[in-house]
Structures are given as C-alpha cells and as structure tokens.
Design a protein around this motif. Structure first.
Motif, short mmCIF file in Angstrom:
data_model
loop_
_atom_site.label_atom_id
_atom_site.label_comp_id
_atom_site.label_asym_id
_atom_site.label_seq_id
_atom_site.Cartn_x
_atom_site.Cartn_y
_atom_site.Cartn_z
N ALA A 94 0.80 -1.22 0.00
CA ALA A 94 0.00 0.00 0.00
C ALA A 94 0.83 1.26 0.00
CB ALA A 94 -0.94 0.00 1.21
N ALA A 95 2.15 1.11 0.01
CA ALA A 95 3.01 2.29 -0.03
C ALA A 95 3.08 2.88 -1.42
CB ALA A 95 4.42 1.92 0.44
N VAL A 96 3.11 2.04 -2.43
CA VAL A 96 3.35 2.48 -3.80
C VAL A 96 2.15 2.27 -4.71
CG1 VAL A 96 4.83 2.15 -5.83
CG2 VAL A 96 5.82 1.98 -3.55
N TYR A 97 1.56 1.10 -4.62
CA TYR A 97 0.51 0.72 -5.57
C TYR A 97 -0.66 1.71 -5.65
CZ TYR A 97 -3.16 -2.16 -7.74
OH TYR A 97 -4.17 -2.63 -8.53
N PRO A 98 -1.29 2.10 -4.54
CA PRO A 98 -2.42 3.04 -4.64
C PRO A 98 -2.03 4.38 -5.27
CG PRO A 98 -2.42 1.98 -2.50
CD PRO A 98 -1.10 1.66 -3.14
N ASP A 99 -0.83 4.86 -4.95
CA ASP A 99 -0.39 6.14 -5.51
C ASP A 99 -0.17 6.02 -7.01
OD1 ASP A 99 -0.51 7.41 -3.08
OD2 ASP A 99 1.62 7.15 -2.62
N LYS A 100 0.40 4.90 -7.44
CA LYS A 100 0.60 4.65 -8.87
C LYS A 100 -0.75 4.60 -9.57
CE LYS A 100 2.55 3.23 -12.73
NZ LYS A 100 3.31 4.15 -13.61
N LEU A 101 -1.70 3.90 -8.97
CA LEU A 101 -3.03 3.80 -9.54
C LEU A 101 -3.70 5.17 -9.61
CD1 LEU A 101 -5.55 2.24 -10.46
CD2 LEU A 101 -6.05 1.76 -8.04
N ARG A 102 -3.60 5.93 -8.54
CA ARG A 102 -4.23 7.26 -8.49
C ARG A 102 -3.64 8.18 -9.56
NH1 ARG A 102 -3.29 7.79 -3.70
NH2 ARG A 102 -5.25 6.92 -2.94
N THR A 103 -2.32 8.12 -9.74
CA THR A 103 -1.67 8.95 -10.76
C THR A 103 -2.18 8.59 -12.16
OG1 THR A 103 0.32 9.19 -9.40
CG2 THR A 103 0.55 9.57 -11.76
N GLU A 104 -2.32 7.31 -12.41
CA GLU A 104 -2.81 6.88 -13.72
C GLU A 104 -4.24 7.36 -13.96
OE1 GLU A 104 -2.46 2.91 -14.88
OE2 GLU A 104 -0.31 2.75 -14.52
N ILE A 116 -7.63 -4.01 -5.28
CA ILE A 116 -7.39 -3.03 -4.22
C ILE A 116 -7.82 -3.61 -2.88
CG2 ILE A 116 -9.65 -1.89 -4.32
CD1 ILE A 116 -6.20 -0.11 -4.05
N TRP A 117 -7.24 -3.09 -1.80
CA TRP A 117 -7.65 -3.44 -0.46
C TRP A 117 -8.89 -2.62 -0.06
CZ3 TRP A 117 -2.62 -1.96 -1.75
CH2 TRP A 117 -1.67 -2.99 -1.76
N GLY A 118 -9.58 -3.11 0.94
CA GLY A 118 -10.73 -2.37 1.46
C GLY A 118 -10.28 -1.28 2.42
N GLY A 119 -11.17 -0.89 3.32
CA GLY A 119 -10.83 0.11 4.33
C GLY A 119 -10.43 1.44 3.74
N GLN A 120 -9.51 2.12 4.43
CA GLN A 120 -9.10 3.46 4.02
C GLN A 120 -8.14 3.46 2.83
OE1 GLN A 120 -10.12 6.51 4.94
NE2 GLN A 120 -11.70 5.46 6.10
N ILE A 121 -7.80 2.26 2.32
CA ILE A 121 -6.99 2.20 1.11
C ILE A 121 -7.89 2.24 -0.12
CG2 ILE A 121 -5.27 0.88 -0.18
CD1 ILE A 121 -4.33 -0.29 2.47
N PRO A 403 -5.91 6.44 7.30
CA PRO A 403 -5.06 6.85 6.18
C PRO A 403 -3.59 6.78 6.60
CG PRO A 403 -6.86 8.41 6.51
CD PRO A 403 -6.84 7.51 7.71
N LYS A 404 -2.71 6.83 5.62
CA LYS A 404 -1.28 6.63 5.89
C LYS A 404 -0.72 7.62 6.91
CE LYS A 404 3.28 6.51 3.72
NZ LYS A 404 3.84 7.46 4.69
N LYS A 405 -1.06 8.90 6.78
CA LYS A 405 -0.52 9.90 7.70
C LYS A 405 -0.87 9.57 9.14
CE LYS A 405 -0.69 14.84 8.84
NZ LYS A 405 -1.26 16.16 8.46
N GLN A 406 -2.14 9.25 9.38
CA GLN A 406 -2.59 8.95 10.73
C GLN A 406 -2.00 7.62 11.22
OE1 GLN A 406 -4.66 10.41 8.42
NE2 GLN A 406 -4.50 12.34 9.54
N ALA A 407 -1.85 6.67 10.30
CA ALA A 407 -1.25 5.39 10.68
C ALA A 407 0.20 5.59 11.12
CB ALA A 407 -1.32 4.40 9.52
N ASP A 408 0.94 6.41 10.38
CA ASP A 408 2.32 6.71 10.77
C ASP A 408 2.38 7.31 12.17
OD1 ASP A 408 3.19 5.83 8.32
OD2 ASP A 408 3.58 7.81 7.49
N GLN A 409 1.49 8.25 12.44
CA GLN A 409 1.47 8.90 13.75
C GLN A 409 1.08 7.91 14.86
OE1 GLN A 409 -1.36 11.94 12.63
NE2 GLN A 409 0.25 13.49 12.40
#
Length: 441
Positions: A94-104, A116-121, A403-409
């Motif tokens: 989930a670090a790279v794949y969703p961002d690559k998909l979103r960019t496309e 894709i995964w469920g949840g906040q991804i 989301p990633k930001k909150q997960a990191d925190q």
C-alpha cells in the motif's frame, strides 16, 4: 506489506501480512518487484472512453502467482472475444501501488479493472467516484448470494458497492503445539485471563510467547488492536476507528496499559521494537516463539515453506471476552474504472474471476466465493480457521482503518509508549489529537 514511515511504507517482503496481500497462491513465499504498468487501452480521468474489446487489469499479484491470474484472464478472453492486458506491481504494497493507480487515473490512463484493499486504502477511490458503482452488476450476476456478505460490506463505501471482494483474511494466533505442551498448556485459551496465564507458563519454561516485530509499526499493532477490542468491545472499537468516540477515555488507557505490560513481562521478544516482522513471524515454526498473530497466509508462507507438517501447529481466535467474538480482518477485491467505456465487459471479467473454478485454479486460499473454500487436504489449518472463525465478524485491521498519515502517527505513539517516552494516559490523549485532526480534515 508495509514499512513506516520511510519508503517503502506499508510494504514488506517475505512472511508479513502486507507482503502477502499481493499473494494468492498457497505456494507463494515472498514478494519481489518486476513488471510495472503500461499497454492496453485503459481509461481514466476526463471523459468516458469509447467502448472496445480491449481491457486492462492492474494488480499487485506476485511473480509466482501472476501466471495463474493471466491463465484465467486468457480463458475469459477466448470466450468473450476480448484482449486483456494484465499489469502488475508486485511487492509494492500500500506504499506504492495506490499512488501509482491514483496517478494513472488522474492522468487519464487508468486501468479498466484494478485490484485493491478495502478500508481506508480502497475508500478514496470510491469517494472520488473514480470507482464505478457496481450495484447493477451485483444484481445482474447475483454476487450478493455468491459472495461472503461480511466481505461485501468491506468493499461498500457510504452505501455504494464500489468493489467486488474475492479475498477475506482474518488474523488470529497461530501456535506451536509442542511449545504449548512444554509449558503444560493442553488447549488454547478461551478468555483473556487464560491467555495471560498461558504467557506466564511459557515464560516460566524459557519460551517467548508472542512473536511480533515492532519495526515499521504495523506488526506489533496487531497486538494493540486486539487489546483494544478486549477493553472496548465491538461497538466502541468501531466508533474509535472512525472518530465517532474520543480516544481519551479509560478503555483506551487500559488497552495501552496492557500493551506495555506485554513488553514488560517479556511476553514479546526482547527488543521487539527493532525487529523486522518478516524475520519474526515464522519464529513460531522455528521454535523461537510459541505463537504469532497472523492470517491464513502463514500456513503456506511459514509452515509449509519450512517443510513442516501442519499437524504440529494450530490456530485460535484471540479471546476478547466480548460478544460478538471478533478478530482483526481485511478484504481485497476488484474495482471498475468509472470512466471506462467497457463497464459491461469489465464486470463480466470480474464475474469470471470470482467463479469457484477460477478461484480454485488461482489457488486463492481465503476466498470470499462460496464453493471455493480452502482445501482441507492441502491447507488443513486454513480450512480449520475458515470453518471455526471465518463467519465471525471482524474489526478493520488498523493500518487499513486509518489513512497513511494517521497510521504513521499512530505507530509513533505505540513506539513511544513501549519506550517509556509517554504513559498510557498521554498515549490516549495523543491518539485523540491524531484522530480528531483526521476527522476535521
């Protein structure tokens, strides 16, 4: 399949949960990077594209299993006169794949169908209306009656069925029977107090109970989220994950207190915070720990990979003392590009993939499809888990709940607590600040 907070976050290699999100084969042992995206006549942002017989499917299938998927897609093409390009970004998590998909998608070159995964991804693609509302296809193909209803809810966002789930994985304790026997434990615990007693017995005979690694945050998180389910119960836990209730409360303080207790009583490996999950998860198979918290992938990835007999191991749902009994879990599925001109063909492709025959041919070990359950002959423990606990509800695994930001925190709070930089009360207050800021945004 994730590393936080630096790249590659939410991605891992062998034996980790995120590492295995991209694996569907019972024989899959790890994740590597290879083919990227490209080709096909994919659609994305902007106007809806014209219909054609060309489709593109984007996935994160591992190199060892991508051939199984491509073989089923080829069968579909032969039956339907289509040409489908299958592109994969394996091992990216989930670090790279969703961002690559979103960019496309934003660039107008998105795939017709994506995994894709469920949840906040998965949720952002639905909320941005990049994913098609599949309700009419649920009706057309009868997916409501063919798929696990709990899994369907995991791909439903704001009441819209935006995805078709084909994998549902639950996390529980996977244990070494010989080490339990060494400690005089004859059966898995059925209450939280019994689990603590089992831990003490294991430590008394020189065995580390629970094998989890704190590096990256997401693996040791599995323990905290379980403890939170135990102290809060299902209703409150779910509200905490959505910001519906404050984290600055006694139940959360109690969960953090227990979390620290597990470290202080040596129920976790020494120096757990620095340990890599991909190293630690299979320790229960190697006899270095008594159990780990994992999903069905561990039978293939750790037990069978070590050429061990599954008969020497077992699994159980971690006891929460709450009703209904639940475990951590997540789903994966397919979405359809809202801008594709090939919506009918894309939905037909998904329906082909979620047929029992196709699921079995692809060695999906935790399928949501009725009639495609794990084979008890080749994967007896996975089959046992599905039979005993597969129909139980689950709380969204927390690195998908945020989301990633909150997960990191959140992972930083866990780390600070175990290092003694904050106490349970301060950790609870900090979590409330994190979730409150997310809710406002």
């Amino acid at each position: 399949m994730n590393t936080f907070p630096t790249p590659p976050p939410r991605s891992m290699s062998t034996f980790s949960r995120r590492g295995f999100l991209g694996l569907t084969s019972a024989a899959a042992l790890g994740a590597g990077l290879s083919a990227c995206t490209g080709g096909g006549t994919s659609t994305g942002g902007g106007a809806t594209q014209a219909a054609s017989n060309n489709l593109r499917l984007f996935t994160y299938e591992d190199d060892s299993t991508i051939g199984l998927l491509k073989a089923q897609v080829k069968k579909f093409d032969e039956q339907n006169g289509t040409t489908t390009t299958v592109d994969s970004l394996p091992g990216s998590g989930a670090a790279v794949y969703p961002d690559k998909l979103r960019t496309e998608l934003l660039g107008g070159k998105g795939p017709d169908v994506w995994r894709i995964w469920g949840g906040q991804i998965g949720s952002p693609f639905a909320k941005a209306k990049q994913a098609l509302d599949l309700s009419k296809y649920y009706d057309k193909y009868g997916w409501d009656s063919k798929l696990n209803t709990t899994a369907i809810s995991g791909m439903t966002f704001d009441g819209v069925k935006s995805g078709v789930p084909f994998v549902q994985l639950g996390l529980g304790a996977w244990y070494n029977k010989s080490l339990f026997a060494k400690a005089g434990v004859s059966a898995p615990p059925t209450t939280y107090a019994e689990l603590e007693a089992v831990n003490d017995k294991l430590v008394a005979v020189g065995v580390t109970p629970c094998g989890l690694g704190g590096k990256y945050g997401w693996d040791i998180m599995r323990l905290f989220e379980y403890l939170l389910e135990h102290t809060s119960g299902p209703e409150l836990h779910d509200k905490l994950l959505t910001g519906g209730e404050s984290w600055d409360r006694p139940e959360v303080v109690e969960a953090f207190t227990l979390f620290k207790k597990w470290q202080d009583k040596k129920w976790l490996p020494q120096g757990a915070l620095a340990l890599d999950p991909s190293d630690v998860e299979p320790w229960y198979v190697q006899g270095k720990t008594a159990y780990t918290i994992a999903g069905q992938w561990t039978e293939a990835g750790a037990i069978l990979a070590a050429k061990k007999s599954p008969s020497g191991f077992g699994n159980f749902e971690l006891p929460t003392d709450k009703s209904p009994a639940r475990h951590s879990g997540f789903v994966e599925g397919y979405m359809v590009n809202a801008k594709t001109g090939n919506a009918d063909k894309a939905a037909a492709l998904i329906d082909f993939i979620v047929q029992p025959a196709a699921q079995k041919a692809m060695n999906i070990t935790a399928s949501t499809v009725k009639g495609a359950e794990p084979d008890p002959k080749s994967l007896p423990l996975s089959a046992e888990w599905s039979t005993k606990y597969g129909k139980n509800g689950f709380y969204t695994i927390q690195d998908q709940a945020f989301p990633k930001k909150q997960a990191d925190q959140y992972f930083s709070v866990q780390s600070d607590l175990l290092q003694g930089k904050v106490d349970p009360e301060a950790a609870s207050k900090k979590m409330q600040e994190i979730i409150s800021a997310w809710a406002k945004s």
